[in-house]
Scaffold this active site. Structure first.
Site, PDB file in Angstrom:
ATOM      1  N   GLU A 168       0.805  -1.224   0.000  1.00 17.76           N
ATOM      2  CA  GLU A 168       0.000   0.000   0.000  1.00 17.76           C
ATOM      3  C   GLU A 168       0.839   1.276   0.000  1.00 17.76           C
ATOM      4  O   GLU A 168       0.300   2.367  -0.120  1.00 17.76           O
ATOM      5  CB  GLU A 168      -0.908   0.018   1.249  1.00 17.76           C
TER       6      GLU A 168
ATOM      7  N   LYS B  86      -4.891  -5.319  23.939  1.00 15.44           N
ATOM      8  CA  LYS B  86      -5.517  -4.063  24.360  1.00 15.44           C
ATOM      9  C   LYS B  86      -6.091  -4.270  25.765  1.00 15.44           C
ATOM     10  O   LYS B  86      -7.166  -4.823  25.931  1.00 15.44           O
ATOM     11  CB  LYS B  86      -6.625  -3.665  23.387  1.00 15.44           C
TER      12      LYS B  86
END
Lengths: 568, 568
Positions: free
Chosen positions: B349, B462
């Site tokens: 990308e 997380k």
């Protein structure tokens, strides 16, 4: 995508599943250079020579903060909006760099004023651009003050650095101190996201004929030019370098260096007004730049200085020379000092990088290398080139066919500024029918893309559909032991259109033997190119910068002021 | 020019004398690279390794002529028009370079196929892109032939180089020989003037989750990326260099090298299918490249080869490593051989140049230098970066705050290809609300813009609004003398959202003493980050390329297949 104009329409019509690029559409702006250079390269710095024991150093982080403060001052205090023009009349220094970024990044247009122009031209330029603000170095106030009454658009004068402000007493424009304006302003600015094709900076050519003409650089052109300067095939500088920027910031954006070096964190060394050989030698010895850029005259002076008083200049390994051809003797002398000269060619209209004379790999270390270095150099991918002959025909790149150079590219001008509310100007002698820039330079291009310039187009003699190089004739004549100087110009000829007129300055005691001079030339120049018209003159008329003033010679001939002898 | 969106409107409204840039509007296209590289650098060349005594050499001038012939064949014989996709299933060789230029420059889209993908993904990709033509190396026909019945859009197969064509007998697509197609075609082509934002090439990511996603590069993005590669701060190559392009042309355009090197006349050395350490060592010794680019695995193999059988590799002074982090030991070993390693980071990308780890000038020659070289590197001006924490908040560049890296720039993807007639895809986990690319990489950025990546975002734990690095825990665990391997994954936790689960492979004879292991970690890792859940496993599940397969571990945990011990 079927937007290409030269593409047959049917290619587009029959498919509906057009593939769109998925790349982000991010504009190429000076603001990106500013944001990058002042953060990621925030610890690199601009050093400004002060003529005192300590030069002034300012980090790129500080430059960024002060550029933001300057933008706040211009917007908030001085009311600069939109694309108004803010002029600078400044030496190369840190404050000038701040102006280079604050003005375009806030959406206004930087207009650098050439402090060496005749004052009438300066007045013309400021009025033509309708500059609203002038930022000026205190040391240049004696130049600006007498002009101000003739500059009705200038509402504000901002003075930076030492100088007697009292010369501005009574001026209609409001006068500000640069540091006072910046003091207390926020050190960040919410820079607008600009269109990459919007105007960023402008610079007027100091043409010898007609009024100066404005070139307006876009954010895009500056960004792309900066990338090219940083490419290894061009200057190829990195954050390990310090660049001594002698070429003035008012001269084609100092060849784009203040933009290019911030992009990659190269340090800048700025001489301010200390452009004499002594201070230059001293700043090289003490600040140890690795790269420097200036015109040959500067380097001639430095060479004399170093010969008279040797200094340690070993840091300086790359010297970019442009603006005029570098004499081979100067190149050799610099090589001997370890300062490798690299020739480059460009114009105000080309941002200016047009060619760079790095010899091709196959020539390095061979007898051919020096010859390549004396050419104007090779075009990078961003600059397309073509040569056109006297009839407009395209000429081959054979190293022999001489034509006028035309160029095309994203940092090449396609027009001149038409003034406030005016359309851009595209004079036919400056831009071809398909938009290429006519450089006014005549030369040859080799098969490998190296350009050698020989003449200005206006000095070439157009004889019977062929071109005769005035410079070649002059060089051949000046090789004669009895000729001190020689200038060759085109004069009208009924049969051939134009023919060369040779004017010669003879050495003391010599007498004019034109047939002998012509015979001397015959051994060096094709016979059909030899002048029939000859005149001895006491001296060659010269321009203010010392170049042959061929306009004057042509006028003298037309007015019958020369004693011409015909040699058939 | 008042086109900037964030600019207050009144700035634009009150002035009519807008200053327009006078620069030429010249598009940045692959065609400009082609025209430049094959003329001005026409004597530079592509060398393709053949595995025989003589490698195959073709000048850039010939490459240009053959690219024109290929375009004529694709247009005239195969009827390729507009932006149709032409796929390549090829090694790195001269013919693949020809396809790299012929296809985009004629206005079509080059689609490089990754020959290492699982066949189902290859079939998906060709169908998704609706490729109409496949150019294939003869040596890869055994891979292509069985897929063809599943590729209904492919009407033509063009075979280049040796290989048994009979495997294509009975195929519905028409089969052509590459050389026969080119033979007799004109060696020039009237390339259309393309919009710089039109699609030039596409490449699919080989994501481990979900279907592959297509990235479509524009002419503009390829042109700008090529300039960046050539900048001295990046690869900085010139026509004095020869680049050994080991990274495959089907892998992010071989990191943009075939475009970048033609732009500046760098010679290419192409290994074709000879990617084994022996042939690579041999081609370095005999062809003497100065630069090379490949993933660490290739260099590990080469190092073993050179250790077993020393060769003269002294020409190769610059080695670009990307695709995965370079182990310090490899970097040191290469340094010792005179092959200076430069780390770079990027993704499909990002075209891919995102960062390059050239140490900053102040660190060169100091103890800090090696540390800088082990980072992913520094962002160039063309790549803007920011870090975002677990809650989407922006994090400082302090070298300590870890967040997901997001990037923006003219050669960075802002979407994925949506397939024929589909809108571009902008999944929220891949692109931020304001269009930046979410890289999926987690790391820190220092004040001077050097990036150090630590985790993939999907592998980060997380916990209570903070992130715990799985890689950091794994490295600390693997430093324990009784631990052979360790993989840490996030598992659901009622109180904290997620908490780390440590799976360890113990060395022979060791027994699982989890409290001791946890105490060992406590000396190295903040206490709140220490795992409460522990499991000994016989081995860590791995992907086909040898990476920890954390998906499998998380599934094993969810399915109760692991024997988990809680240590509070």
């Amino acid at each position: 995508m079927c937007s290409e104009s030269s593409h047959p329409l049917e290619l587009c019509a029959h498919r509906e599943d057009a593939v769109l690029s998925t790349m982000q559409d991010v504009p190429l702006t000076v603001t990106r250079i500013l944001n990058h250079g002042t953060t990621i390269h925030g610890s690199s710095h601009v050093t400004t020579w002060t003529g005192e024991s300590e030069p002034h150093r300012r980090s790129y982080r500080e430059i960024g903060e002060r550029a933001a403060q300057l933008a706040h001052a211009l917007r908030g205090d001085l009311g600069v909006t939109g694309d108004e023009r803010v002029a600078t009349l400044m030496w190369n220094n840190a404050e000038h760099v701040e102006a280079y970024y604050a003005i375009p990044c806030m959406g206004a247009v930087l207009h650098t004023l050439n402090l060496r122009l005749p004052v009438e031209q300066l007045v013309f330029i400021v009025n033509h651009a309708a500059d609203r603000v002038v930022i000026v170095n205190g040391s240049l106030l004696p130049l600006l003050a007498p002009l101000l009454p003739h500059l009705p658009t200038v509402e504000h004068v901002v003075v930076s650095g030492p100088g007697d402000r009292s010369v501005l007493d009574g001026a209609a424009a409001r006068v500000h101190d640069y540091e006072e304006l910046l003091a207390g302003k926020p050190t960040t600015y919410d820079w607008p996201e600009l269109d990459e094709r919007s105007a960023a900076a402008m610079c007027y050519t100091s043409g010898t004929t007609g009024d100066p003409k404005g070139v307006v650089y876009s954010h895009r052109s500056i960004y792309l030019h900066s990338m090219q300067v940083n490419m290894a095939e061009s200057m190829g500088v990195t954050d390990a370098d310090t660049s001594l920027v002698v070429v003035p910031q008012f001269h084609v954006n100092a060849w784009g260096l203040p933009h290019a070096v911030l992009m990659t964190g190269v340090n800048m060394l700025m001489p301010d007004r200390f452009l004499q050989p002594g201070p230059l030698a001293e700043m090289i010895e003490t600040e140890r730049p690795t790269h420097a850029a200036a015109v040959p005259t500067i380097w001639q002076g430095l060479l004399a200085e170093l010969t008279a008083k040797p200094r340690d200049v070993s840091s300086l390994t790359q010297v970019t020379i442009g603006g005029a051809a570098c004499p081979p003797s100067l190149m050799e002398a610099f090589d001997a000092l370890g300062m490798r000269v690299c020739h480059a060619w460009g114009m105000t209209e080309t941002s200016p990088l047009g060619t760079v004379a790095r010899p091709p790999a196959h020539a390095v270390g061979t007898d051919a290398e020096f010859g390549y270095r004396l050419t104007q150099g090779r075009f990078p991918a961003g600059v397309e080139a073509r040569l056109r002959g006297p009839g407009g025909e395209f000429l081959p790149w054979d190293g022999e066919s001489a034509g006028e150079l035309e160029v095309r590219g994203p940092w090449i001008a396609g027009a001149y500024y038409g003034g406030a509310a005016g359309e851009p100007l595209r004079p036919a002698d400056k831009f071809s029918e398909d938009g290429w820039l006519k450089t006014g330079d005549v030369g040859v291009i080799g098969p490998d893309g190296f350009l050698t310039l020989t003449d200005r187009a206006k000095d070439v003699i157009k004889s019977g559909g062929e071109w005769i190089s005035s410079v070649e004739l002059e060089n051949a004549l000046m090789a004669h032991p009895e000729v001190a100087e020689a200038a060759v110009v085109a004069v009208p000829d009924e049969k051939w259109g134009e023919r060369p007129l040779a004017t010669v300055v003879l050495k003391d005691g010599a007498t004019a033997d034109y047939p002998a001079l012509k015979e001397f030339l015959a051994g060096r120049i094709a016979r059909w190119q030899l002048p029939e018209r000859w005149a001895a003159v006491p001296s060659v008329p010269k321009t203010s910068v010392g170049k042959f003033d061929k306009k004057v010679i042509r006028r003298q001939y037309a007015d019958g002021e020369l004693q011409v002898t015909e040699v058939r």
